[in-house]
Scaffold this motif. Sequence first.
Motif, PDB file in Angstrom:
ATOM      1  N   GLY A 185       9.917   5.998 -18.469  1.00  0.00           N
ATOM      2  CA  GLY A 185       8.606   6.632 -18.502  1.00  0.00           C
ATOM      3  C   GLY A 185       7.647   6.108 -17.451  1.00  0.00           C
ATOM      4  O   GLY A 185       6.545   6.643 -17.296  1.00  0.00           O
ATOM      5  N   SER A 186       8.056   5.089 -16.693  1.00  0.00           N
ATOM      6  CA  SER A 186       7.211   4.625 -15.580  1.00  0.00           C
ATOM      7  C   SER A 186       7.366   5.555 -14.373  1.00  0.00           C
ATOM      8  O   SER A 186       6.547   5.527 -13.464  1.00  0.00           O
ATOM      9  N   PHE A 187       8.435   6.361 -14.354  1.00  0.00           N
ATOM     10  CA  PHE A 187       8.733   7.308 -13.278  1.00  0.00           C
ATOM     11  C   PHE A 187       8.751   6.604 -11.914  1.00  0.00           C
ATOM     12  O   PHE A 187       8.305   7.125 -10.916  1.00  0.00           O
ATOM     13  N   ASP A 214      10.830  21.547 -28.995  1.00  0.00           N
ATOM     14  CA  ASP A 214      11.731  20.478 -29.420  1.00  0.00           C
ATOM     15  C   ASP A 214      10.853  19.320 -29.887  1.00  0.00           C
ATOM     16  O   ASP A 214       9.914  18.938 -29.186  1.00  0.00           O
ATOM     17  N   ASN A 215      11.140  18.762 -31.061  1.00  0.00           N
ATOM     18  CA  ASN A 215      10.251  17.739 -31.606  1.00  0.00           C
ATOM     19  C   ASN A 215      10.314  16.413 -30.855  1.00  0.00           C
ATOM     20  O   ASN A 215       9.500  15.530 -31.099  1.00  0.00           O
ATOM     21  N   THR A 216      11.243  16.250 -29.914  1.00  0.00           N
ATOM     22  CA  THR A 216      11.284  15.018 -29.113  1.00  0.00           C
ATOM     23  C   THR A 216      10.634  15.216 -27.743  1.00  0.00           C
ATOM     24  O   THR A 216      10.497  14.264 -26.984  1.00  0.00           O
ATOM     25  N   PHE A 217      10.231  16.452 -27.426  1.00  0.00           N
ATOM     26  CA  PHE A 217       9.635  16.756 -26.124  1.00  0.00           C
ATOM     27  C   PHE A 217       8.224  16.172 -26.053  1.00  0.00           C
ATOM     28  O   PHE A 217       7.427  16.333 -26.959  1.00  0.00           O
ATOM     29  N   SER A 218       7.935  15.499 -24.958  1.00  0.00           N
ATOM     30  CA  SER A 218       6.606  14.916 -24.764  1.00  0.00           C
ATOM     31  C   SER A 218       6.174  15.112 -23.318  1.00  0.00           C
ATOM     32  O   SER A 218       6.911  14.774 -22.393  1.00  0.00           O
ATOM     33  N   THR A 219       4.979  15.663 -23.130  1.00  0.00           N
ATOM     34  CA  THR A 219       4.431  15.839 -21.793  1.00  0.00           C
ATOM     35  C   THR A 219       3.679  14.573 -21.420  1.00  0.00           C
ATOM     36  O   THR A 219       2.857  14.084 -22.190  1.00  0.00           O
ATOM     37  N   HIS A 220       3.951  14.030 -20.242  1.00  0.00           N
ATOM     38  CA  HIS A 220       3.248  12.842 -19.769  1.00  0.00           C
ATOM     39  C   HIS A 220       2.076  13.246 -18.885  1.00  0.00           C
ATOM     40  O   HIS A 220       1.016  12.661 -18.973  1.00  0.00           O
ATOM     41  N   VAL A 221       2.268  14.236 -18.018  1.00  0.00           N
ATOM     42  CA  VAL A 221       1.221  14.769 -17.152  1.00  0.00           C
ATOM     43  C   VAL A 221       1.555  16.229 -16.884  1.00  0.00           C
ATOM     44  O   VAL A 221       2.683  16.545 -16.534  1.00  0.00           O
ATOM     45  N   SER A 222       0.595  17.116 -17.064  1.00  0.00           N
ATOM     46  CA  SER A 222       0.794  18.527 -16.718  1.00  0.00           C
ATOM     47  C   SER A 222      -0.569  19.200 -16.668  1.00  0.00           C
ATOM     48  O   SER A 222      -1.382  19.033 -17.565  1.00  0.00           O
ATOM     49  N   GLY A 223      -0.821  19.952 -15.590  1.00  0.00           N
ATOM     50  CA  GLY A 223      -2.053  20.718 -15.486  1.00  0.00           C
ATOM     51  C   GLY A 223      -3.215  19.980 -14.862  1.00  0.00           C
ATOM     52  O   GLY A 223      -4.303  20.514 -14.790  1.00  0.00           O
ATOM     53  N   SER A 224      -2.999  18.744 -14.399  1.00  0.00           N
ATOM     54  CA  SER A 224      -4.116  18.016 -13.809  1.00  0.00           C
ATOM     55  C   SER A 224      -3.779  17.332 -12.486  1.00  0.00           C
ATOM     56  O   SER A 224      -4.634  16.738 -11.872  1.00  0.00           O
ATOM     57  N   ARG A 225      -2.506  17.424 -12.053  1.00  0.00           N
ATOM     58  CA  ARG A 225      -2.075  16.777 -10.811  1.00  0.00           C
ATOM     59  C   ARG A 225      -1.080  17.681 -10.091  1.00  0.00           C
ATOM     60  O   ARG A 225      -0.670  18.701 -10.611  1.00  0.00           O
ATOM     61  N   SER A 226      -0.645  17.238  -8.905  1.00  0.00           N
ATOM     62  CA  SER A 226       0.331  18.017  -8.132  1.00  0.00           C
ATOM     63  C   SER A 226       1.754  17.714  -8.583  1.00  0.00           C
ATOM     64  O   SER A 226       2.701  18.012  -7.883  1.00  0.00           O
ATOM     65  N   TYR A 227       1.904  17.100  -9.749  1.00  0.00           N
ATOM     66  CA  TYR A 227       3.209  16.889 -10.362  1.00  0.00           C
ATOM     67  C   TYR A 227       3.058  16.996 -11.871  1.00  0.00           C
ATOM     68  O   TYR A 227       1.954  16.918 -12.412  1.00  0.00           O
ATOM     69  N   ALA A 228       4.181  17.200 -12.538  1.00  0.00           N
ATOM     70  CA  ALA A 228       4.208  17.256 -14.001  1.00  0.00           C
ATOM     71  C   ALA A 228       5.347  16.361 -14.461  1.00  0.00           C
ATOM     72  O   ALA A 228       6.414  16.325 -13.842  1.00  0.00           O
ATOM     73  N   ARG A 229       5.128  15.631 -15.542  1.00  0.00           N
ATOM     74  CA  ARG A 229       6.132  14.710 -16.067  1.00  0.00           C
ATOM     75  C   ARG A 229       6.335  14.954 -17.551  1.00  0.00           C
ATOM     76  O   ARG A 229       5.367  15.208 -18.274  1.00  0.00           O
ATOM     77  N   PHE A 230       7.593  14.830 -17.977  1.00  0.00           N
ATOM     78  CA  PHE A 230       7.878  14.985 -19.398  1.00  0.00           C
ATOM     79  C   PHE A 230       9.143  14.235 -19.764  1.00  0.00           C
ATOM     80  O   PHE A 230       9.899  13.801 -18.895  1.00  0.00           O
ATOM     81  N   SER A 231       9.349  14.075 -21.068  1.00  0.00           N
ATOM     82  CA  SER A 231      10.556  13.425 -21.558  1.00  0.00           C
ATOM     83  C   SER A 231      11.031  14.139 -22.812  1.00  0.00           C
ATOM     84  O   SER A 231      10.268  14.856 -23.473  1.00  0.00           O
ATOM     85  N   PHE A 232      12.311  13.950 -23.121  1.00  0.00           N
ATOM     86  CA  PHE A 232      12.907  14.486 -24.340  1.00  0.00           C
ATOM     87  C   PHE A 232      14.196  13.723 -24.587  1.00  0.00           C
ATOM     88  O   PHE A 232      14.724  13.063 -23.693  1.00  0.00           O
ATOM     89  N   GLN A 233      14.699  13.826 -25.808  1.00  0.00           N
ATOM     90  CA  GLN A 233      15.948  13.148 -26.142  1.00  0.00           C
ATOM     91  C   GLN A 233      17.137  14.053 -25.872  1.00  0.00           C
ATOM     92  O   GLN A 233      17.060  15.262 -26.116  1.00  0.00           O
ATOM     93  N   ALA A 234      18.211  13.448 -25.385  1.00  0.00           N
ATOM     94  CA  ALA A 234      19.473  14.181 -25.232  1.00  0.00           C
ATOM     95  C   ALA A 234      19.857  14.666 -26.629  1.00  0.00           C
ATOM     96  O   ALA A 234      19.844  13.901 -27.579  1.00  0.00           O
ATOM     97  N   PHE A 235      20.156  15.914 -26.750  1.00  0.00           N
ATOM     98  CA  PHE A 235      20.295  16.550 -28.058  1.00  0.00           C
ATOM     99  C   PHE A 235      21.722  16.959 -28.352  1.00  0.00           C
ATOM    100  O   PHE A 235      22.564  16.997 -27.459  1.00  0.00           O
ATOM    101  N   LYS A 236      21.971  17.294 -29.598  1.00  0.00           N
ATOM    102  CA  LYS A 236      23.304  17.675 -30.070  1.00  0.00           C
ATOM    103  C   LYS A 236      23.875  18.857 -29.286  1.00  0.00           C
ATOM    104  O   LYS A 236      25.075  19.042 -29.217  1.00  0.00           O
ATOM    105  N   PHE A 237      22.991  19.649 -28.689  1.00  0.00           N
ATOM    106  CA  PHE A 237      23.382  20.771 -27.852  1.00  0.00           C
ATOM    107  C   PHE A 237      24.424  20.340 -26.817  1.00  0.00           C
ATOM    108  O   PHE A 237      25.332  21.086 -26.484  1.00  0.00           O
ATOM    109  N   LEU A 238      24.315  19.109 -26.333  1.00  0.00           N
ATOM    110  CA  LEU A 238      25.255  18.601 -25.332  1.00  0.00           C
ATOM    111  C   LEU A 238      26.660  18.438 -25.891  1.00  0.00           C
ATOM    112  O   LEU A 238      27.628  18.452 -25.138  1.00  0.00           O
TER     113      LEU A 238
END
Length: 167
Positions: A7-9, A71-95
């Motif tokens: 999450g430090s990117f 997805d309940n594990t999806f989290s936005t770190h930055v979106s809509g305020s900078r020239s980049y967007a960051r997010f995270s989520f958990q690898a899911f059973k779909f895989l």
Amino acid sequence: MAFYTSGSFYQQIYESPYKVSLNEYMYVQVSLRRDDSSLVLFLDTCVASPNPHDYADYRAYYLLVNGCPRDNTFSTHVSGSRSYARFSFQAFKFLRAHPSVYLQCKVLICPANDYNSRCRQGCRTRKTRSLGSQHQMATMVLGPITLKDVEKSAVERLEDKVAKVDA
């Protein structure tokens, strides 16, 4: 669009396919080709699919729709305020159900000085009238994502032995 180790990117992941463990957090950054303070990025929709060319596929898994997490594990770190967007989520059973998965995100690019833009509105659960704000849309694909080789369960090892005996 790129994967990062945390999450430090700070450290980008270059390996392909990107191998993850089930429930491991995955960190993604979407950015403009060059930093431009006059523009902002907004994550509109992100979907995972086993087909890198068809995200309307019935097997697609939606992480984010209209800026709203699905997805309940999806989290936005930055979106809509900078020239980049960051997010995270958990690898899911779909895989587990597919040998590899691709991530597709649709992002909106808006003028930074337009405070009525779609980029500034955040999650929107229903359509609203446009206030005349302008934005561009871009679609990016990242992947493939695969599960790391996990040790076979006792049942799978037994099934393998039975298959060898039958052969």
